[in-house]
Design a protein around this motif. Structure first.
Motif, PDB file in Angstrom:
ATOM      1  N   THR A 420       0.704  -1.145   0.155  1.00 54.10           N
ATOM      2  CA  THR A 420      -0.159   0.270   0.070  1.00 54.10           C
ATOM      3  C   THR A 420       1.124   1.038   0.019  1.00 54.10           C
ATOM      4  O   THR A 420       0.589   2.079  -0.453  1.00 54.10           O
ATOM      5  CB  THR A 420      -1.103   0.162   1.033  1.00 54.10           C
ATOM      6  N   GLY A 421       2.321   1.266   0.830  1.00 54.22           N
ATOM      7  CA  GLY A 421       3.057   2.174   0.507  1.00 54.22           C
ATOM      8  C   GLY A 421       2.651   3.537   1.772  1.00 54.22           C
ATOM      9  O   GLY A 421       3.505   4.341   2.013  1.00 54.22           O
ATOM     10  N   GLU A 422       1.814   2.679   2.643  1.00 49.68           N
ATOM     11  CA  GLU A 422       1.829   3.340   4.162  1.00 49.68           C
ATOM     12  C   GLU A 422       2.639   2.409   4.647  1.00 49.68           C
ATOM     13  O   GLU A 422       2.438   0.632   4.756  1.00 49.68           O
ATOM     14  CB  GLU A 422       0.590   3.089   4.406  1.00 49.68           C
ATOM     15  N   LYS A 423       3.160   2.995   6.203  1.00 48.31           N
ATOM     16  CA  LYS A 423       3.367   2.139   7.174  1.00 48.31           C
ATOM     17  C   LYS A 423       2.098   0.992   7.599  1.00 48.31           C
ATOM     18  O   LYS A 423       1.433   1.105   8.632  1.00 48.31           O
ATOM     19  CB  LYS A 423       3.518   2.955   8.488  1.00 48.31           C
ATOM     20  N   ASN A 424       2.867   0.075   7.489  1.00 51.81           N
ATOM     21  CA  ASN A 424       2.373  -1.081   8.113  1.00 51.81           C
ATOM     22  C   ASN A 424       2.198  -1.758   9.758  1.00 51.81           C
ATOM     23  O   ASN A 424       3.023  -2.118  10.208  1.00 51.81           O
ATOM     24  CB  ASN A 424       2.136  -2.931   7.454  1.00 51.81           C
ATOM     25  N   ARG A 425       1.217  -1.054  10.259  1.00 49.45           N
ATOM     26  CA  ARG A 425       1.584  -1.191  11.964  1.00 49.45           C
ATOM     27  C   ARG A 425       0.942  -2.845  12.396  1.00 49.45           C
ATOM     28  O   ARG A 425       1.726  -2.932  13.858  1.00 49.45           O
ATOM     29  CB  ARG A 425       0.721   0.050  12.704  1.00 49.45           C
ATOM     30  N   SER A 426       0.541  -3.384  11.809  1.00 47.59           N
ATOM     31  CA  SER A 426      -0.303  -4.370  12.076  1.00 47.59           C
ATOM     32  C   SER A 426       1.106  -5.494  12.098  1.00 47.59           C
ATOM     33  O   SER A 426       1.029  -6.353  12.964  1.00 47.59           O
ATOM     34  CB  SER A 426      -0.789  -4.686  10.986  1.00 47.59           C
ATOM     35  N   ASP A 427       2.301  -5.209  11.246  1.00 42.82           N
ATOM     36  CA  ASP A 427       3.631  -5.988  11.258  1.00 42.82           C
ATOM     37  C   ASP A 427       4.701  -5.542  12.210  1.00 42.82           C
ATOM     38  O   ASP A 427       4.969  -4.171  12.198  1.00 42.82           O
ATOM     39  CB  ASP A 427       3.816  -5.965   9.935  1.00 42.82           C
ATOM     40  N   HIS A 428       4.759  -5.567  14.034  1.00 42.25           N
ATOM     41  CA  HIS A 428       5.211  -5.354  14.453  1.00 42.25           C
ATOM     42  C   HIS A 428       7.063  -5.497  13.796  1.00 42.25           C
ATOM     43  O   HIS A 428       7.513  -4.824  14.437  1.00 42.25           O
ATOM     44  CB  HIS A 428       5.945  -6.446  15.557  1.00 42.25           C
ATOM     45  N   ARG A 429       7.100  -5.707  12.515  1.00 47.48           N
ATOM     46  CA  ARG A 429       8.553  -5.083  11.756  1.00 47.48           C
ATOM     47  C   ARG A 429       8.891  -4.402  11.410  1.00 47.48           C
ATOM     48  O   ARG A 429       9.886  -3.589  10.958  1.00 47.48           O
ATOM     49  CB  ARG A 429       9.186  -6.647  11.094  1.00 47.48           C
ATOM     50  N   HIS A 430       7.870  -3.244  11.539  1.00 47.85           N
ATOM     51  CA  HIS A 430       7.696  -1.977  11.112  1.00 47.85           C
ATOM     52  C   HIS A 430       8.972  -1.090  12.024  1.00 47.85           C
ATOM     53  O   HIS A 430       9.226  -0.128  11.842  1.00 47.85           O
ATOM     54  CB  HIS A 430       5.747  -1.031  11.114  1.00 47.85           C
ATOM     55  N   HIS A 431       8.909  -1.294  13.312  1.00 49.92           N
ATOM     56  CA  HIS A 431       9.824  -1.416  14.482  1.00 49.92           C
ATOM     57  C   HIS A 431      11.672  -1.139  13.621  1.00 49.92           C
ATOM     58  O   HIS A 431      11.564  -0.661  14.627  1.00 49.92           O
ATOM     59  CB  HIS A 431      10.032  -1.866  15.783  1.00 49.92           C
ATOM     60  N   ALA A 432      11.589  -2.434  13.046  1.00 55.30           N
ATOM     61  CA  ALA A 432      13.182  -2.743  12.250  1.00 55.30           C
ATOM     62  C   ALA A 432      13.183  -1.714  11.622  1.00 55.30           C
ATOM     63  O   ALA A 432      14.505  -1.131  11.190  1.00 55.30           O
ATOM     64  CB  ALA A 432      13.037  -4.247  11.586  1.00 55.30           C
ATOM     65  N   VAL A 433      12.100  -1.977  11.082  1.00 50.41           N
ATOM     66  CA  VAL A 433      12.574  -0.364   8.954  1.00 50.41           C
ATOM     67  C   VAL A 433      12.650   0.783   9.705  1.00 50.41           C
ATOM     68  O   VAL A 433      13.431   0.947   9.651  1.00 50.41           O
ATOM     69  CB  VAL A 433      10.516  -0.525   8.278  1.00 50.41           C
ATOM     70  N   ASP A 434      11.898   0.979  10.753  1.00 59.51           N
ATOM     71  CA  ASP A 434      12.276   2.675  11.049  1.00 59.51           C
ATOM     72  C   ASP A 434      13.634   2.654  12.311  1.00 59.51           C
ATOM     73  O   ASP A 434      14.183   3.537  11.942  1.00 59.51           O
ATOM     74  CB  ASP A 434      11.473   2.734  12.728  1.00 59.51           C
ATOM     75  N   ALA A 435      14.377   1.783  13.078  1.00 60.05           N
ATOM     76  CA  ALA A 435      15.680   1.740  13.312  1.00 60.05           C
ATOM     77  C   ALA A 435      16.500   1.583  11.813  1.00 60.05           C
ATOM     78  O   ALA A 435      17.676   2.497  12.635  1.00 60.05           O
ATOM     79  CB  ALA A 435      15.382   0.016  13.942  1.00 60.05           C
ATOM     80  N   ILE A 436      16.319   1.015  11.195  1.00 61.23           N
ATOM     81  CA  ILE A 436      16.920   1.380   9.566  1.00 61.23           C
ATOM     82  C   ILE A 436      17.221   2.179   9.239  1.00 61.23           C
ATOM     83  O   ILE A 436      18.276   3.221   8.915  1.00 61.23           O
ATOM     84  CB  ILE A 436      16.906   0.422   8.510  1.00 61.23           C
TER      85      ILE A 436
END
Length: 748
Positions: A420-436
């Motif tokens: 979708t091009g939007e932040k997928n908050r239902s997947d906890h791995r979005h924190h890892a994407v943010d960390a990168i």
């Protein structure tokens, strides 16, 4: 000049720079460095200015202690009438002045310095010393770097005055992660941190925010259906949905021109209305919904362009007033409307983007940065043997969520967890994407982003942000491989907390007809809390009431087997409650009925004894049993929270490992813990699962530990229900996932 300016700021409050130039008799064209970033004024002593408005010239005759007492009165009195009387009796104000005094509103907020520190620093600053010099003279230890710590100490050992539990939890979890990293890899060369902007909110506020997010998702889905029906667009884009939401907000009338908006003029190849940023994106980098509205395309491109509304229309007061009047007439949420009005009326845009994201001065960010800085002797590095950095190097930097959002989009990694091009908050791995992204958010990245934002207003967001250079060639592929390999580590706790039983209290058992001779319990329930099964199976004790309820349901709902939500809705209206004949034939409207129920536990002693239903299980114990023929099976034995509490109170181990002679304790399982099980139908052969719940013979496992929810996986195997014997057949092994995502044996 300084004294003249201070006196004016004390007397009048905020001053425009034009007024300052006049006070200081400066030549025309003289500018101040404070005017950079479109600042229009200097903040003055707003509190004294407001008080002077009530006391007039008499205000200058009061002592500083009296002025402090006036502020305390304004903060302490809640009733306006009481404050009016206070102004008249204590401060000898006239009736008109007392009303003005009671109407004063003080600004909320926190000061970075205590009153004691201010009383020490202000006299030095009044002598002409800059704040930094005065602070260094009076509080030299605050500028001295301590010895670098080998690892982070416990939070409260380093920050004794910390009282915010949310901050304490966040820093404690950070400590565990970073200490693990230091043990494994050594100290990081730099630490860049991002902290959630709403972490200071209490739990109920965070829940309310989360609820609003869910409501927004439902609203967007509803709008997509409307677009399909009204505009004939089978697959509405995100931008189409946003346009319709903005049109609904402004009542389908352009706020700038007053032109009527229709479906044909809003969507499609010949759209005549643009999504417009109230504060220009190139200057604010605010791409949120709150900063958007609609504007007729010719007006947007010829007049509004890169200006704020006041800059574009402020010279024509009639035109500007009409714009504000249109916004005030919106049938929108009051807070949303107030925010939009404030943006349209704003004299200037808040602080510049780069400074805002590289210098986050809120307490929570400073606290985290100062705490993590202990590894280096302070945020600014002290001399340390073996370090290649010069003393004085900034080792801990802070950025906020707005920056990571833009860089995720610009580098194209928003799509790593969805299309979708939007932040997928239902997947906890979005924190890892943010960390990168946070790790790569240096000054160069911010400057690149600012340039791209300037281009976005000219080229559009999609074109401009595809030109942000990746940190290195192949960056997105490298990030994807890292994210795919992530096993999410969750904070685990076996604390014995929570309700020990349901709130309902049940009657003593009647007779011994129930199974195991326990008898039948009863409880009074309001009509709207009844379940269809209780009515269908005749569990209502009073047969007259039961027949009246069934008749009402049949007449009102047209069925004998209603859905639970329909039954609740029906009897929430008191007018639908049946009427029965009571004592002496008097008609009585039913409110509650007695219902047969099961109660599993007798608790308390003497007069406090009561029957209740225990609420949750704390853990389950997996036991291996060998029969006389040598056959082995596994059995799961849930332990209720109330029993775990009793063991804890008796100072015994919460997990009882004692088993019978022909049994072997295998392991215990609590919610949130991990198992490794066979996955014969998958290439990996072994799968990491997380325990969702424990119950006898029906333990639920989340069959994927990479951070996705069951809804995200959309698979029948997303959740697995297993008994103890099922776990044996799956060769289950209890494991733990470390803070670095490593899988290790957990033992029992």
């Amino acid at each position: 000049q300084r004294d003249d300016l201070i006196n004016a700021l004390d007397r009048d409050g905020d001053l425009t720079f034009a007024k300052v130039r006049s006070i200081l008799s400066l030549k025309r064209g003289t500018t101040f460095n404070l005017e950079r970033g479109d600042e229009k004024k200097i903040t003055g002593n707003r509190t004294d200015s407001k008080l002077r408005g009530a006391f007039d010239e008499a205000f200058d005759g009061f002592s500083e202690q009296d002025k402090d007492r006036m502020v305390e009165d304004l903060r302490s009195f809640r009733l306006p009438d009481a404050l009016v009387r206070r102004g008249a009796t204590r401060w000898k104000l006239t009736p008109e002045q007392s009303v003005t005094f009671a109407a004063i509103g003080l600004e909320e907020g926190y000061a970075p310095l205590s009153t004691k520190a201010l009383n020490i620093l202000l006299p030095r600053m009044e002598e002409g010393l800059p704040y930094a010099t005065a602070r260094k003279d009076e509080f030299p230890t605050s500028f001295q770097s301590s010895q670098p710590a080998a690892q982070l100490p416990p939070v409260l050992d380093a920050m004794e005055d910390l009282r915010n539990p949310a901050v304490l939890r966040a820093l404690t979890e950070s400590r565990k992660l970073i200490n693990e990293m230091v043990r494994r890899f050594g100290k990081p060369a730099r630490i860049r941190i991002e902290l959630a902007r709403d972490i200071k909110n209490p739990r109920k506020v965070r829940e309310r925010i989360s609820g609003r997010m869910r409501d927004r998702e439902k609203e967007r889905a509803s709008v997509a259906s409307r677009i399909q029906k009204e505009a004939g667009i089978s697959l509405p884009k995100r931008s189409d949905i946003e346009k319709v939401l903005l049109a609904d907000e402004c009542g389908w009338v352009c706020p700038y021109t007053g032109k009527q908006i229709s479906w044909d003029s809003l969507l499609g190849p010949h759209a005549q209305f643009d999504v417009e940023h109230i504060w220009p994106r190139s200057r604010s980098l605010d791409d949120s919904f709150a900063n958007k509205t609609l504007c007729y395309h010719e007006e947007n491109r010829s007049r509004k362009r890169g200006y704020t509304p006041r800059e574009a229309y402020g010279a024509n007061s009639d035109n500007f007033d009409q714009i504000i009047a249109r916004i005030r007439s919106w049938k929108a949420d009051p807070f949303t409307k107030a925010d939009k009005v404030a943006r349209f009326e704003a004299e200037s845009i808040p602080d510049g983007f780069t400074n805002r994201h590289l210098s986050d001065t809120r307490f929570i960010a400073r606290a985290a940065a100062d705490y993590l800085g202990l590894l280096y002797g302070g945020r600014v590095a002290a001399a340390e043997s073996g370090s290649t950095d010069e003393p004085g190097t900034l080792k801990v930097q802070v950025c906020t969520g707005g920056l990571t959002s833009w860089l995720r989009s610009g580098w194209g990694i928003d799509t790593l967890l969805g299309d979708t091009g939007e932040k997928n908050r239902s997947d906890h791995r979005h924190h890892a994407v943010d960390a990168i992204v946070v790790a790569l958010s240096d000054t160069r990245a911010v400057q690149t982003l600012a340039r791209a934002a300037t281009e976005a207003d000219r080229l559009g967001k999609r074109q401009a942000f595809t030109h942000i250079d990746e940190p290195w060639p192949g960056f997105r592929d490298d990030a994807a491989s890292i994210i795919d390999a992530v096993i999410v580590s969750h904070r685990q706790s076996r604390k014995v907390t929570g309700p020990l039983h349901d709130q309902s209290i049940y009657s003593k058992p009647f007779g011994t007809a129930g199974k195991d001779g326990k008898g039948e319990h009863r409880i009074r329930k309001e009509l709207h809390k009844l379940t269809p099964a209780e009515i269908r199976d005749g569990k209502v004790i009073d047969k007259r009431a039961l027949e009246a309820l069934r008749a009402t349901i049949r007449i009102k709902l047209g069925t004998d087997d209603p859905k639970p939500q329909d039954l609740t809705k029906l009897f929430k209206d008191p007018a639908n409650a049946p009427i029965l004949r009571g004592h002496a034939g008097k008609p009585v409207r039913l409110r509650k009925v007695r219902v047969k129920a099961d109660a599993g536990r007798l608790i308390g002693d003497g007069p406090t004894q009561r029957w209740v239903n225990p609420s949750n299980n704390h853990h389950t114990v997996i036991v291996e049993i060998k029969d006389n023929k040598g056959r082995i099976r596994w059995e799961d034995r849930p332990v209720q929270l109330i029993d775990a509490y009793a063991r804890q109170a008796a100072k015994r181990p919460i997990v009882d490992r004692n088993v019978a002679e022909n049994e072997r304790f295998v392991f215990s399982l609590a919610q949130g813990e991990f198992l490794e099980i066979d996955a014969p139908d998958e290439p990996i052969k072994r799968r990491i699962c997380r325990v969702s719940s424990v119950s006898e013979g029906d333990n639920e496992l989340k069959a994927h530990a990479d951070g996705r929810t069951a809804a995200e996986v959309k698979s029948a195997k997303a959740r697995i229900r297993v008994s103890g014997e099922s776990l044996r057949k799956l060769n289950a092994k209890k494991v733990t996932v470390t803070y670095l995502g490593e899988v290790r044996n957990a033992g029992g």
